[in-house]
Design an enzyme around this catalytic site. Sequence first.
Site, PDB file in Angstrom:
ATOM      1  N   PRO A 248       0.813  -1.220   0.000  1.00 39.07           N
ATOM      2  CA  PRO A 248       0.000   0.000   0.000  1.00 39.07           C
ATOM      3  C   PRO A 248       0.848   1.272   0.000  1.00 39.07           C
ATOM      4  O   PRO A 248       2.006   1.242   0.415  1.00 39.07           O
ATOM      5  CB  PRO A 248      -0.821  -0.111   1.286  1.00 39.07           C
ATOM      6  CG  PRO A 248      -0.065  -1.058   2.139  1.00 39.07           C
ATOM      7  CD  PRO A 248       0.653  -1.996   1.224  1.00 39.07           C
TER       8      PRO A 248
ATOM      9  N   LYS B 231       7.900   1.201   0.247  1.00 40.42           N
ATOM     10  CA  LYS B 231       8.467   0.505  -0.935  1.00 40.42           C
ATOM     11  C   LYS B 231       9.606   1.325  -1.538  1.00 40.42           C
ATOM     12  O   LYS B 231      10.701   0.828  -1.763  1.00 40.42           O
ATOM     13  CB  LYS B 231       7.390   0.286  -2.029  1.00 40.42           C
ATOM     14  CG  LYS B 231       6.192  -0.502  -1.596  1.00 40.42           C
ATOM     15  CD  LYS B 231       5.180  -0.636  -2.699  1.00 40.42           C
ATOM     16  CE  LYS B 231       4.566   0.667  -3.199  1.00 40.42           C
ATOM     17  NZ  LYS B 231       3.716   1.395  -2.260  1.00 40.42           N
TER      18      LYS B 231
ATOM     19  N   VAL C 258       3.832   2.554   2.633  1.00 37.95           N
ATOM     20  CA  VAL C 258       4.369   1.453   3.448  1.00 37.95           C
ATOM     21  C   VAL C 258       5.900   1.467   3.486  1.00 37.95           C
ATOM     22  O   VAL C 258       6.526   0.884   4.375  1.00 37.95           O
ATOM     23  CB  VAL C 258       3.824   0.084   2.937  1.00 37.95           C
ATOM     24  CG1 VAL C 258       4.516  -0.358   1.655  1.00 37.95           C
ATOM     25  CG2 VAL C 258       3.965  -0.990   3.997  1.00 37.95           C
TER      26      VAL C 258
ATOM     27  N   ARG D 146       5.571  14.906  -8.339  1.00 37.66           N
ATOM     28  CA  ARG D 146       5.729  15.554  -7.028  1.00 37.66           C
ATOM     29  C   ARG D 146       6.948  16.473  -7.117  1.00 37.66           C
ATOM     30  O   ARG D 146       7.731  16.377  -8.065  1.00 37.66           O
ATOM     31  CB  ARG D 146       5.965  14.501  -5.937  1.00 37.66           C
ATOM     32  CG  ARG D 146       4.742  13.677  -5.668  1.00 37.66           C
ATOM     33  CD  ARG D 146       5.034  12.580  -4.651  1.00 37.66           C
ATOM     34  NE  ARG D 146       3.899  11.659  -4.570  1.00 37.66           N
ATOM     35  CZ  ARG D 146       4.018  10.365  -4.308  1.00 37.66           C
ATOM     36  NH1 ARG D 146       5.206   9.825  -4.110  1.00 37.66           N
ATOM     37  NH2 ARG D 146       2.943   9.605  -4.251  1.00 37.66           N
TER      38      ARG D 146
ATOM     39  N   ARG E 133      -6.016   7.009  -0.787  1.00 35.34           N
ATOM     40  CA  ARG E 133      -4.960   6.009  -0.657  1.00 35.34           C
ATOM     41  C   ARG E 133      -5.215   5.082   0.540  1.00 35.34           C
ATOM     42  O   ARG E 133      -4.949   3.881   0.456  1.00 35.34           O
ATOM     43  CB  ARG E 133      -3.591   6.695  -0.528  1.00 35.34           C
ATOM     44  CG  ARG E 133      -3.060   7.112  -1.877  1.00 35.34           C
ATOM     45  CD  ARG E 133      -1.997   8.193  -1.818  1.00 35.34           C
ATOM     46  NE  ARG E 133      -1.807   8.710  -3.168  1.00 35.34           N
ATOM     47  CZ  ARG E 133      -0.839   8.332  -3.999  1.00 35.34           C
ATOM     48  NH1 ARG E 133       0.058   7.464  -3.599  1.00 35.34           N
ATOM     49  NH2 ARG E 133      -0.766   8.809  -5.212  1.00 35.34           N
TER      50      ARG E 133
ATOM     51  N   ARG F 229       4.838  11.995   5.190  1.00 35.42           N
ATOM     52  CA  ARG F 229       5.555  12.210   3.926  1.00 35.42           C
ATOM     53  C   ARG F 229       5.172  13.553   3.320  1.00 35.42           C
ATOM     54  O   ARG F 229       5.986  14.210   2.676  1.00 35.42           O
ATOM     55  CB  ARG F 229       5.248  11.053   2.943  1.00 35.42           C
ATOM     56  CG  ARG F 229       6.116  11.090   1.701  1.00 35.42           C
ATOM     57  CD  ARG F 229       5.948   9.841   0.853  1.00 35.42           C
ATOM     58  NE  ARG F 229       4.622   9.798   0.206  1.00 35.42           N
ATOM     59  CZ  ARG F 229       4.206   8.790  -0.544  1.00 35.42           C
ATOM     60  NH1 ARG F 229       4.977   7.732  -0.739  1.00 35.42           N
ATOM     61  NH2 ARG F 229       3.010   8.821  -1.097  1.00 35.42           N
TER      62      ARG F 229
HETATM   63  N1  LIG Z   1       0.313  -1.426 -11.974  1.00 36.40           N
HETATM   64  C1  LIG Z   1       1.249  -0.498 -11.777  1.00 36.40           C
HETATM   65  N2  LIG Z   1       1.327   0.163 -10.627  1.00 36.40           N
HETATM   66  C2  LIG Z   1       2.311   1.080 -10.480  1.00 36.40           C
HETATM   67  C3  LIG Z   1       3.253   1.343 -11.484  1.00 36.40           C
HETATM   68  N3  LIG Z   1       4.107   2.301 -11.036  1.00 36.40           N
HETATM   69  C4  LIG Z   1       3.718   2.594  -9.798  1.00 36.40           C
HETATM   70  N4  LIG Z   1       2.627   1.868  -9.450  1.00 36.40           N
HETATM   71  C5  LIG Z   1       1.900   1.840  -8.186  1.00 36.40           C
HETATM   72  O1  LIG Z   1       1.048   2.942  -8.137  1.00 36.40           O
HETATM   73  C6  LIG Z   1       0.804   3.271  -6.774  1.00 36.40           C
HETATM   74  C7  LIG Z   1       0.944   4.754  -6.575  1.00 36.40           C
HETATM   75  O2  LIG Z   1       2.261   5.144  -6.810  1.00 36.40           O
HETATM   76  P1  LIG Z   1       2.722   6.628  -6.496  1.00 36.40           P
HETATM   77  O3  LIG Z   1       1.783   7.582  -7.142  1.00 36.40           O
HETATM   78  O4  LIG Z   1       4.161   6.771  -6.850  1.00 36.40           O
HETATM   79  O5  LIG Z   1       2.474   6.778  -4.951  1.00 36.40           O
HETATM   80  P2  LIG Z   1       3.126   6.066  -3.651  1.00 36.40           P
HETATM   81  O6  LIG Z   1       2.989   4.598  -3.790  1.00 36.40           O
HETATM   82  O7  LIG Z   1       2.313   6.622  -2.556  1.00 36.40           O
HETATM   83  O8  LIG Z   1       4.555   6.503  -3.582  1.00 36.40           O
HETATM   84  C8  LIG Z   1       1.804   2.437  -5.965  1.00 36.40           C
HETATM   85  O9  LIG Z   1       1.100   1.320  -5.429  1.00 36.40           O
HETATM   86  C9  LIG Z   1       2.790   1.956  -6.977  1.00 36.40           C
HETATM   87  O10 LIG Z   1       3.340   0.691  -6.623  1.00 36.40           O
HETATM   88  C10 LIG Z   1       3.156   0.608 -12.699  1.00 36.40           C
HETATM   89  O11 LIG Z   1       3.919   0.745 -13.642  1.00 36.40           O
HETATM   90  N5  LIG Z   1       2.139  -0.293 -12.785  1.00 36.40           N
HETATM   91  N1  LIG Z   2      10.141   1.419   8.544  1.00 36.70           N
HETATM   92  C1  LIG Z   2       9.793   2.706   8.511  1.00 36.70           C
HETATM   93  N2  LIG Z   2       9.565   3.376   9.641  1.00 36.70           N
HETATM   94  C2  LIG Z   2       9.182   4.668   9.632  1.00 36.70           C
HETATM   95  N3  LIG Z   2       9.021   5.397   8.520  1.00 36.70           N
HETATM   96  C3  LIG Z   2       9.221   4.801   7.343  1.00 36.70           C
HETATM   97  C4  LIG Z   2       9.618   3.421   7.268  1.00 36.70           C
HETATM   98  N4  LIG Z   2       9.738   3.089   5.961  1.00 36.70           N
HETATM   99  C5  LIG Z   2       9.444   4.193   5.245  1.00 36.70           C
HETATM  100  N5  LIG Z   2       9.142   5.226   6.067  1.00 36.70           N
HETATM  101  C6  LIG Z   2       8.717   6.594   5.683  1.00 36.70           C
HETATM  102  O1  LIG Z   2       7.349   6.475   5.276  1.00 36.70           O
HETATM  103  C7  LIG Z   2       7.065   7.368   4.207  1.00 36.70           C
HETATM  104  C8  LIG Z   2       6.498   6.563   3.042  1.00 36.70           C
HETATM  105  O2  LIG Z   2       7.546   5.758   2.493  1.00 36.70           O
HETATM  106  P1  LIG Z   2       7.671   5.542   0.923  1.00 36.70           P
HETATM  107  O3  LIG Z   2       8.946   4.822   0.704  1.00 36.70           O
HETATM  108  O4  LIG Z   2       7.472   6.834   0.209  1.00 36.70           O
HETATM  109  O5  LIG Z   2       6.426   4.583   0.690  1.00 36.70           O
HETATM  110  P2  LIG Z   2       5.781   3.995  -0.649  1.00 36.70           P
HETATM  111  O6  LIG Z   2       6.830   4.083  -1.708  1.00 36.70           O
HETATM  112  O7  LIG Z   2       5.440   2.597  -0.293  1.00 36.70           O
HETATM  113  O8  LIG Z   2       4.586   4.827  -0.930  1.00 36.70           O
HETATM  114  C9  LIG Z   2       8.341   8.072   3.892  1.00 36.70           C
HETATM  115  O9  LIG Z   2       8.336   9.360   4.471  1.00 36.70           O
HETATM  116  C10 LIG Z   2       9.434   7.188   4.514  1.00 36.70           C
HETATM  117  O10 LIG Z   2      10.551   7.955   4.902  1.00 36.70           O
END
Ligand SMILES: Nc1nc2c(ncn2[C@@H]2O[C@H](COP(=O)(O)OP(=O)(O)O)[C@@H](O)[C@H]2O)c(=O)[nH]1
Ligand SMILES: Nc1ncnc2c1ncn2[C@@H]1O[C@H](COP(=O)(O)OP(=O)(O)O)[C@@H](O)[C@H]1O
Length: 424
Positions: free
Chosen positions: A166, A171, A169, A198, A302, A291
């Site tokens: 999600p 990633k 989380v 962003r 979300r 974030r």
């Molecule tokens: N199916 C699919 N999902 C994607 C792709 N790129 C990013 N995502 C997903 O789209 C969602 C939103 O991504 P993003 O807008 O970067 O927001 P964030 O996950 O909050 O950092 C996340 O669950 C990503 O894993 C893609 O190429 N394909």
């Molecule tokens: N294990 C953790 N503990 C606390 N904060 C975290 C951890 N992992 C990530 N974060 C923070 O949580 C926020 C979301 O992480 P992000 O990598 O952008 O998530 P995603 O890519 O899954 O959307 C960021 O501000 C990041 O610095």
Amino acid sequence: MDGPFGRHQKHQISKTSHGSRLVLRFRGRLVEARLILMGEEAPEHLLNSLDGHLPVACDSESKDYQTSTIVDDKTYVVEGSEDGGKLIPTVLGMKPVQLKGHSTLLLNNGRILIVKKDYPLDDCIWFLEVDTPFVKEQKKILGTEVVAWSKGVIGSAPKPIVISGPSGVGKGTLINKLMKEFPSKYGFSVSHTTRAPREKELDGVHYHFTERSLMEKDIRDGKFLEFASVHGNLYGTSIEAVEAVTDSGKRCILDIDVQGARSVRASSLDAIFIFICPPSFEELEERLRARGTETEEQVQKRLRNARAELDEGRSPGLFDHILVNDDLETCYENLKKLLASDENANTLYQPTTKNLKVHVSHMESRADQKILLHCGTSGTGVKVPSLFMLDISSLKGGAPGRTRGLNVYTVESLGDGVNRIKQL
Ligand SMILES: Nc1nc2c(ncn2[C@@H]2O[C@H](COP(=O)(O)OP(=O)(O)O)[C@@H](O)[C@H]2O)c(=O)[nH]1
Ligand SMILES: Nc1ncnc2c1ncn2[C@@H]1O[C@H](COP(=O)(O)OP(=O)(O)O)[C@@H](O)[C@H]1O
């Protein structure tokens, strides 16, 4: 009856002074093609299985250099025109640039092997998929006849890594750490998205930011491995995004949502699937807000989607591993451990054929999924092997993109019918 190289086709061979003449009979129709046997003869024991699985070859000297391959009631005609193959169905994937003087061979898994004459070993092997699971699926989706190109790559590639979880989380944070610690080992698959960038995001680095109409056209043209609508925007992984990373010898990381992971599971891409969970829903919400990249409305959307994603992520059969991202360092160490054990379990065959200055002149098939490639040098004067054996028994991946897992051997005649066969 199915032979190892495809459905058995009745044929007769009559020797002529210019080589062999191959006549294929298929359901009453006659198809003729010249089989070119020129250059160095293959060692005898490798030739003894020309028993119904002959390649259909064409002569590059002739003006009419097209090949016909019959699969069930269809004839696939590949032409050697400058602008690539002339095909009536919807054609997916990247096409070979030149097809002049190519040879074709029908394989038994819905693919036609195409070898381009006078091309280096690492750029002469292509596959046209006409009846693979991917092509069948695309026929259903597009409602048309479909064929798909894929480039044959010698050796194996590291398995791509799909990471889902999600929003918020962690990633991106985990992937960044991995890429920073191992810059030559891992490469990121840059997705396309219709969402706005962003503040610190760069076009072509974090995403290819694109317009919806353009992305929809590319999806229709078969350029995407998968795509999904996530939080109201379109996201997708282009075939080239994954292949560019893999071609560079790196292990490709895909950060995609659960729908995307499901599509990749159904595709020909052999990947490892990892789902990242938060320690609690409250912690997820806190991270997402901290974030500070989304409006309150976007955060709410979300979080609503996160509940469904967490349920899906934990459903059996989709993900190979689930990691809880509570303490970041612990989670990162666990991620590295599981990737290392996966790498150890999958030893790679990656020969370097780039420096091998040989040009393929023609191919012959054997009965046990081995193909002989006769080569000439490219004029460097350096002595190089002239006969190679291609093993296609362990193909991986496929259209649209790359068909990997081709093994290649040099065949050296030691006289008296004895050959030394060595893997490159
Ligand atoms: N199916 C699919 N999902 C994607 C792709 N790129 C990013 N995502 C997903 O789209 C969602 C939103 O991504 P993003 O807008 O970067 O927001 P964030 O996950 O909050 O950092 C996340 O669950 C990503 O894993 C893609 O190429 N394909
Ligand atoms: N294990 C953790 N503990 C606390 N904060 C975290 C951890 N992992 C990530 N974060 C923070 O949580 C926020 C979301 O992480 P992000 O990598 O952008 O998530 P995603 O890519 O899954 O959307 C960021 O501000 C990041 O610095």
